[in-house]
Design a protein around this motif. Sequence first.
Motif, PDB file in Angstrom:
ATOM      1  N   ARG A 186      -6.983  10.749  16.605  1.00 56.37           N
ATOM      2  CA  ARG A 186      -5.605  11.222  16.450  1.00 56.37           C
ATOM      3  C   ARG A 186      -5.480  12.331  15.405  1.00 56.37           C
ATOM      4  O   ARG A 186      -4.556  13.142  15.471  1.00 56.37           O
ATOM      5  CB  ARG A 186      -4.690  10.050  16.079  1.00 56.37           C
ATOM      6  CG  ARG A 186      -4.930   9.482  14.696  1.00 56.37           C
ATOM      7  CD  ARG A 186      -4.085   8.270  14.392  1.00 56.37           C
ATOM      8  NE  ARG A 186      -4.605   7.076  15.055  1.00 56.37           N
ATOM      9  CZ  ARG A 186      -4.081   5.859  14.881  1.00 56.37           C
ATOM     10  NH1 ARG A 186      -3.006   5.714  14.108  1.00 56.37           N
ATOM     11  NH2 ARG A 186      -4.605   4.820  15.480  1.00 56.37           N
ATOM     12  N   TYR A 187      -6.404  12.362  14.446  1.00 60.38           N
ATOM     13  CA  TYR A 187      -6.288  13.357  13.383  1.00 60.38           C
ATOM     14  C   TYR A 187      -6.999  14.668  13.693  1.00 60.38           C
ATOM     15  O   TYR A 187      -6.785  15.665  13.009  1.00 60.38           O
ATOM     16  CB  TYR A 187      -6.831  12.790  12.061  1.00 60.38           C
ATOM     17  CG  TYR A 187      -5.909  11.773  11.427  1.00 60.38           C
ATOM     18  CD1 TYR A 187      -4.796  12.169  10.708  1.00 60.38           C
ATOM     19  CD2 TYR A 187      -6.164  10.409  11.566  1.00 60.38           C
ATOM     20  CE1 TYR A 187      -3.942  11.238  10.130  1.00 60.38           C
ATOM     21  CE2 TYR A 187      -5.316   9.465  10.992  1.00 60.38           C
ATOM     22  CZ  TYR A 187      -4.213   9.887  10.275  1.00 60.38           C
ATOM     23  OH  TYR A 187      -3.369   8.963   9.714  1.00 60.38           O
ATOM     24  N   SER A 214     -13.146   8.489  23.897  1.00 56.82           N
ATOM     25  CA  SER A 214     -12.230   8.104  22.823  1.00 56.82           C
ATOM     26  C   SER A 214     -12.823   7.112  21.839  1.00 56.82           C
ATOM     27  O   SER A 214     -13.216   6.005  22.209  1.00 56.82           O
ATOM     28  CB  SER A 214     -10.949   7.508  23.410  1.00 56.82           C
ATOM     29  OG  SER A 214     -10.119   6.993  22.379  1.00 56.82           O
ATOM     30  N   GLY A 215     -12.847   7.511  20.571  1.00 55.45           N
ATOM     31  CA  GLY A 215     -13.185   6.578  19.512  1.00 55.45           C
ATOM     32  C   GLY A 215     -12.008   5.690  19.152  1.00 55.45           C
ATOM     33  O   GLY A 215     -12.193   4.564  18.681  1.00 55.45           O
ATOM     34  N   GLU A 216     -10.798   6.184  19.385  1.00 54.69           N
ATOM     35  CA  GLU A 216      -9.588   5.412  19.065  1.00 54.69           C
ATOM     36  C   GLU A 216      -9.562   4.073  19.804  1.00 54.69           C
ATOM     37  O   GLU A 216      -9.129   3.060  19.254  1.00 54.69           O
ATOM     38  CB  GLU A 216      -8.339   6.214  19.418  1.00 54.69           C
ATOM     39  CG  GLU A 216      -8.051   7.398  18.513  1.00 54.69           C
ATOM     40  CD  GLU A 216      -7.422   7.010  17.187  1.00 54.69           C
ATOM     41  OE1 GLU A 216      -7.139   5.816  16.975  1.00 54.69           O
ATOM     42  OE2 GLU A 216      -7.216   7.926  16.368  1.00 54.69           O
ATOM     43  N   PHE A 246     -10.203   8.028   9.484  1.00 55.08           N
ATOM     44  CA  PHE A 246      -8.843   7.787   9.014  1.00 55.08           C
ATOM     45  C   PHE A 246      -8.783   7.965   7.491  1.00 55.08           C
ATOM     46  O   PHE A 246      -9.749   7.626   6.797  1.00 55.08           O
ATOM     47  CB  PHE A 246      -8.391   6.365   9.367  1.00 55.08           C
ATOM     48  CG  PHE A 246      -8.356   6.086  10.842  1.00 55.08           C
ATOM     49  CD1 PHE A 246      -7.182   6.260  11.562  1.00 55.08           C
ATOM     50  CD2 PHE A 246      -9.494   5.654  11.504  1.00 55.08           C
ATOM     51  CE1 PHE A 246      -7.147   6.011  12.925  1.00 55.08           C
ATOM     52  CE2 PHE A 246      -9.465   5.404  12.872  1.00 55.08           C
ATOM     53  CZ  PHE A 246      -8.289   5.587  13.580  1.00 55.08           C
ATOM     54  N   PRO A 247      -7.693   8.475   6.967  1.00 58.82           N
ATOM     55  CA  PRO A 247      -7.580   8.692   5.514  1.00 58.82           C
ATOM     56  C   PRO A 247      -7.801   7.425   4.697  1.00 58.82           C
ATOM     57  O   PRO A 247      -8.365   7.476   3.605  1.00 58.82           O
ATOM     58  CB  PRO A 247      -6.143   9.199   5.347  1.00 58.82           C
ATOM     59  CG  PRO A 247      -5.792   9.789   6.667  1.00 58.82           C
ATOM     60  CD  PRO A 247      -6.496   8.954   7.691  1.00 58.82           C
ATOM     61  N   GLU A 248      -7.362   6.285   5.232  1.00 55.05           N
ATOM     62  CA  GLU A 248      -7.463   5.032   4.483  1.00 55.05           C
ATOM     63  C   GLU A 248      -8.792   4.316   4.684  1.00 55.05           C
ATOM     64  O   GLU A 248      -9.055   3.270   4.083  1.00 55.05           O
ATOM     65  CB  GLU A 248      -6.317   4.094   4.879  1.00 55.05           C
ATOM     66  CG  GLU A 248      -6.378   3.574   6.316  1.00 55.05           C
ATOM     67  CD  GLU A 248      -5.693   4.481   7.332  1.00 55.05           C
ATOM     68  OE1 GLU A 248      -5.282   3.967   8.396  1.00 55.05           O
ATOM     69  OE2 GLU A 248      -5.581   5.697   7.060  1.00 55.05           O
ATOM     70  N   GLN A 249      -9.663   4.856   5.511  1.00 56.94           N
ATOM     71  CA  GLN A 249     -10.922   4.186   5.841  1.00 56.94           C
ATOM     72  C   GLN A 249     -11.931   4.295   4.705  1.00 56.94           C
ATOM     73  O   GLN A 249     -11.977   5.296   3.990  1.00 56.94           O
ATOM     74  CB  GLN A 249     -11.516   4.811   7.108  1.00 56.94           C
ATOM     75  CG  GLN A 249     -12.756   4.104   7.641  1.00 56.94           C
ATOM     76  CD  GLN A 249     -13.224   4.738   8.950  1.00 56.94           C
ATOM     77  OE1 GLN A 249     -12.529   5.562   9.530  1.00 56.94           O
ATOM     78  NE2 GLN A 249     -14.390   4.341   9.413  1.00 56.94           N
ATOM     79  N   ASP A 273     -16.887   0.063  11.634  1.00 57.92           N
ATOM     80  CA  ASP A 273     -16.563   1.250  12.425  1.00 57.92           C
ATOM     81  C   ASP A 273     -17.386   1.245  13.709  1.00 57.92           C
ATOM     82  O   ASP A 273     -18.505   1.750  13.759  1.00 57.92           O
ATOM     83  CB  ASP A 273     -16.844   2.507  11.601  1.00 57.92           C
ATOM     84  CG  ASP A 273     -16.481   3.785  12.335  1.00 57.92           C
ATOM     85  OD1 ASP A 273     -16.053   3.711  13.497  1.00 57.92           O
ATOM     86  OD2 ASP A 273     -16.648   4.867  11.746  1.00 57.92           O
ATOM     87  N   ALA A 274     -16.813   0.673  14.766  1.00 58.41           N
ATOM     88  CA  ALA A 274     -17.528   0.512  16.033  1.00 58.41           C
ATOM     89  C   ALA A 274     -17.841   1.828  16.718  1.00 58.41           C
ATOM     90  O   ALA A 274     -18.786   1.923  17.500  1.00 58.41           O
ATOM     91  CB  ALA A 274     -16.704  -0.367  16.973  1.00 58.41           C
TER      92      ALA A 274
END
Length: 372
Positions: free
Chosen positions: A150-151, A178-180, A247-250, A256-257
């Motif tokens: 998404r980013y 897609s990784g999402e 993700f910023p918070e990761q 992280d699959a």
Amino acid sequence: MNKNIFYNSLLVLFCLVNFKGYSQLQTLSGNGISITDLDAFITKQKDSLGLPGLSFALINNGKVVYHRSLGISNMETKKKVDAKSIFEAASLSKTVFAYFVLRLVDKKVLDLDTPLYRYLPYQDIEKDERYKLITARMVLSHTTGFPNWRYSDKRDESRYKYGELYLKFTPGTEFAYSGEGYVYLTKVIAQLSNLTVQTLDPLFQKEVAEPLHMKRAWFSSAKYITKHKVKGHANGKVVSKAWPIAFPEQDSTWFDAAGGLHTEAIAFSDFLIGLMNGEGLSKSLNDEMFKEQVQLDKSSPHYIYNGDTGWGLGIAIKPTDFGIIYEHGGNNGDFQSGFKINKSNRNGYVLFTNCDQGRTFNQNIGALLLKK
């Protein structure tokens, strides 16, 4: 003739015969290639592409017959890569995670075709009711409709804000890598296992790493990784990031699959060997993993650049003149990787590099080892 001389002569002859036998390896097609020729090819590629480090293994008939840990882990310190060195697997993580999921499907923890929202509603996309169609099968075959990330993916800015998750199409109708989707499925697995994304790795160790003898493989941070992880490189320079994030918070505690597996060639080869041998899964689910779940359009980058015509569960499908090759590539920027396997003869290879030239190396060595 003196008995000692006779027996020593026999021993020398025995060693020569065996050395000759082991010096002849097989490509994925089953053709022969010598250790000398493979060494020379890898050395030339490493030098011409400027690969800092490399972890590579070749599998023949379900066994590792060739393994190399080459180069340096850090261009600044010049520390050597060795058999203990750990690399980011990047998207090769997805194949391992798919197997993990199928293990849990076998145990009735979840069903491949039950909509995931029934296990765990997803607040990030709840405003689009179509997301309720998404299943584990769709995640593993990249038909969820999610963007890759998404980013970073391009979006219709008039409709979606930066960092907002969205659907590109109705789930189940098209292919879009897609990784999402893997992030959502990870949260579902954690929920169903009474765990969190920060505490899921021990279950992976129990269900996958330990049974398949992957001695060095983790999705979340571990002391061994801290001690033995090599540095990534891009544009010929060391990259400062310590852990791959989307993700910023990761952080490194996340399971992280999609791209967080940390491992090396021997451990990953053990996984591939188990996969080719059908270990740990029911026959029906093993067959599902390698079955074409979706056909790729000829405009797909995976078709254009890799020759992949379809996707199974966590794995790409590539037809060749000598049979089907199953494969996956990985690209975290400063770490790039790849594997290919031929289930029919249980031959294959896997590679990990700590730089941005690994994809080219994968293409080049793939061309060598896929010759008919």
